[in-house]
Scaffold this active site. Structure first.
Site, mmCIF file in Angstrom:
data_model
loop_
_atom_site.group_PDB
_atom_site.id
_atom_site.type_symbol
_atom_site.label_atom_id
_atom_site.label_comp_id
_atom_site.label_asym_id
_atom_site.label_seq_id
_atom_site.Cartn_x
_atom_site.Cartn_y
_atom_site.Cartn_z
ATOM 1 N N CYS A 282 0.826 -1.210 0.000
ATOM 2 C CA CYS A 282 0.000 0.000 0.000
ATOM 3 C C CYS A 282 0.861 1.262 0.000
ATOM 4 C CB CYS A 282 -0.929 -0.017 1.202
ATOM 5 S SG CYS A 282 -0.047 -0.227 2.742
ATOM 6 N N GLU A 384 -6.149 3.363 -7.778
ATOM 7 C CA GLU A 384 -5.143 2.434 -7.250
ATOM 8 C C GLU A 384 -5.051 1.204 -8.150
ATOM 9 O OE1 GLU A 384 -5.956 0.217 -3.615
ATOM 10 O OE2 GLU A 384 -3.929 0.651 -2.925
#
Ligand code: NAD
Length: 480
Positions: A282, A384
């Site tokens: 992440c 993302e």
């Protein structure tokens, strides 16, 4: 075929409904074990076990709790090779990465919170001439911990360890895509003498097992790491029950490079921050912004290194990238590469699936991919992707790069490369993220607050923040 089992009330059990689903090995694309398809019945059993265990666990002395958690840490360490091999096989990551990062960090997570709890103190506020306030911090009771697949045991233990150290009983669900090391953890908990019912590990899908944990009225707090959409769902589902929430969600991190940086240091770290764990961290810096004066120099050096990077099966000691976690995730990443082309991007390196020879020919391998020529506001630069895909974009001024860096809905982390200290302070202060690294990446001190702003989450993990999250504060005032 090996069947994994739930760990409920200190025992390994099959799911009540008898259902299992396939666990794929990303390196070969083959099924290698079966995962319990648990549901609310299994969660109910775990809740009962946890309720029974809570008075025992929460009233144990801190020293006793600490000793058991230290034993869990040591138990993982003693079986390091087994955990490393299992994590690499289950996730597809290179074996050396699991050996250097994932499993040592899981050992540290338990050790850190086992000892942190011995030093955790609550506050007192003295009111001159009036009285004194003192604050107690008690465990919440039953808490849920739900984690993703990218750093399986690392993130699972990052939640479980502080929850247990603070005296809670835990219902934990690992990702159904990477359940294996969580299954092994049950054995370690047994060997360490953790009382039955204190830690319950329930395997299964998000919509079934995860949802049952999230919605159970007796589970008072949820610590979740995963996608932003799932986080939004959990927020909605739990709001009417006023559950305490810690949400660690997605990211689209900026890596900002100024011409005055230490170029060689920046380049080698940028290779890691772009492609470690196949870009499935992440914190990876997927949007790279380079000051125009060194744009061409950076681009050529970066591309030259990346086209030589070895993508290989996880047990290959030479592998720099292993397998992507699943076929469907690989397809999602490939669809973003197509989108980038449609949006006018040029693929400078990678962009293709990699076919290895048997027995890895059906594994999920992808070349590390570098794209240039995209607008900062396009979908490729805003959404993302969570894979080995980065974009590179030149900038001319601090104002411009700050605007581009802060333009996404996410706000997890940012990396800044400069030798100008004033500039570092100025920009670090204005970046809309929970974490900023200056001249480095992914340096972690477990005492520091960890988490994001905007759609990257709510709350902070790490150090006292985690122990505060897993305890309930009560203030008591006494008059003089
Ligand atoms: P995901 O949201 O699909 O799943 C995460 C976990 O939630 C899994 O255990 C899943 O089974 C469970 N889940 C799914 N639906 C659920 C539901 N309705 N109720 C309860 N539980 C449910 O995420 P993922 O694909 O496993 O992980 C990738 C994402 O995680 C990325 O967005 C990444 O950025 C994020 N992530 C964030 C951090 C951080 O610290 N901020 C760290 C790692 C990964």
């Amino acid at each position: 075929m090996e069947k994994l089992q739930n760990f409920i009330d200190g025992k390994f059990t099959s799911p009540k409904n008898g259902g299992y689903f396939d666990n794929y090995e990303p390196g070969t694309g083959k099924v290698y074990s079966l995962i319990p398809d648990s549901d609310s019945e299994d969660v109910e059993l775990a809740v009962k076990a946890a309720e029974k265990a809570f008075p025992i666990w929460s009233s144990m002395s801190l020293e006793e709790r600490s000793k058991i958690l230290v034993k869990i840490s040591e138990g993982i360490e003693k079986r390091m090779d087994e955990f490393v091999a299992a994590e690499s096989r289950d996730n597809g990551k290179p074996l050396h990465l699991a050996a250097q990062v994932d499993i040592p960090r899981s050992v540290s997570n338990f050790h850190f919170f086992a000892t942190a709890i011995l030093h955790f103190a609550s506050e007192s506020h003295y009111m001159e001439g009036t009285g004194i306030n003192y604050t107690t911090r008690k465990p919440i009771g039953l808490v849920g911990c739900i984690s993703p697949w990218n750093l399986p045991l690392y993130l699972f233990s990052w939640k479980i360890a502080p929850a247990l150290a603070a005296g809670n009983c835990v219902l934990a669900k690992p990702s159904e895509i990477t359940p294996y090391t969580a299954f092994l953890l049950g054995k370690i908990a047994q060997e360490a003498g953790l009382p039955d019912g204190v830690l319950n590990i329930i395997h299964g899908t998000g919509p079934k097992a995860g949802d049952a944990i999230v919605r159970h009225p007796k589970i008072k707090a949820i610590s979740f790491t995963g996608g932003t959409q799932t986080g939004a769902y959990i927020s909605q589902a739990t709001a009417p029950m006023f559950k305490k929430l810690s949400l660690e969600l997605g990211g689209k991190n900026a890596n900002i490079i100024f011409a005055d940086c230490d170029f060689d240091d920046m380049l080698s770290t940028t290779i890691r921050s772009s492609f470690s764990n196949q870009g499935q961290i992440c914190l990876c810096g997927s949007r790279i912004f380079i000051e125009r004066a060194i744009y061409t120099k950076f681009r050529d050096a970066f591309v030259a290194k990346i086209i030589k990077t070895k993508v290989s099966f996880p047990t290959d000691p030479e592998a720099k990238l292993g397998a992507i976690v699943s076929e469907s995730h690989l397809q999602k990443i490939l669809s973003y590469i197509e989108l980038a082309k449609e949006e006018g991007g040029t693929i400078l390196a990678g962009g293709n699936r990699v076919k290895l020879s048997a027995p890895y020919d059906e594994g999920y391998y992808l070349e590390p991919t570098i794209i240039e020529g995209l607008d900062y506001a396009c979908r490729t630069n805003q959404e993302e992707i969570f894979g080995p895909v980065v974009t590179i974009t030149p900038f001319d001024s601090e104002e411009e790069v700050l605007m581009m860096a802060n333009s996404t809905e996410y706000g997890l982390a940012a990396t800044l490369w400069t030798s100008d200290l004033k500039r570092a302070h100025r920009l670090a202060d204005k970046l809309q993220t929970g974490i900023v690294w200056v001249n480095d990446w992914l340096v972690r001190d477990l005492r520091t607050p960890f988490g994001g702003v905007k759609s990257s989450g709510v709350g902070r993990e790490g150090g006292w923040e985690a122990l505060r999250f897993f305890t309930e504060a009560k203030n008591i005032f006494i008059k003089y």
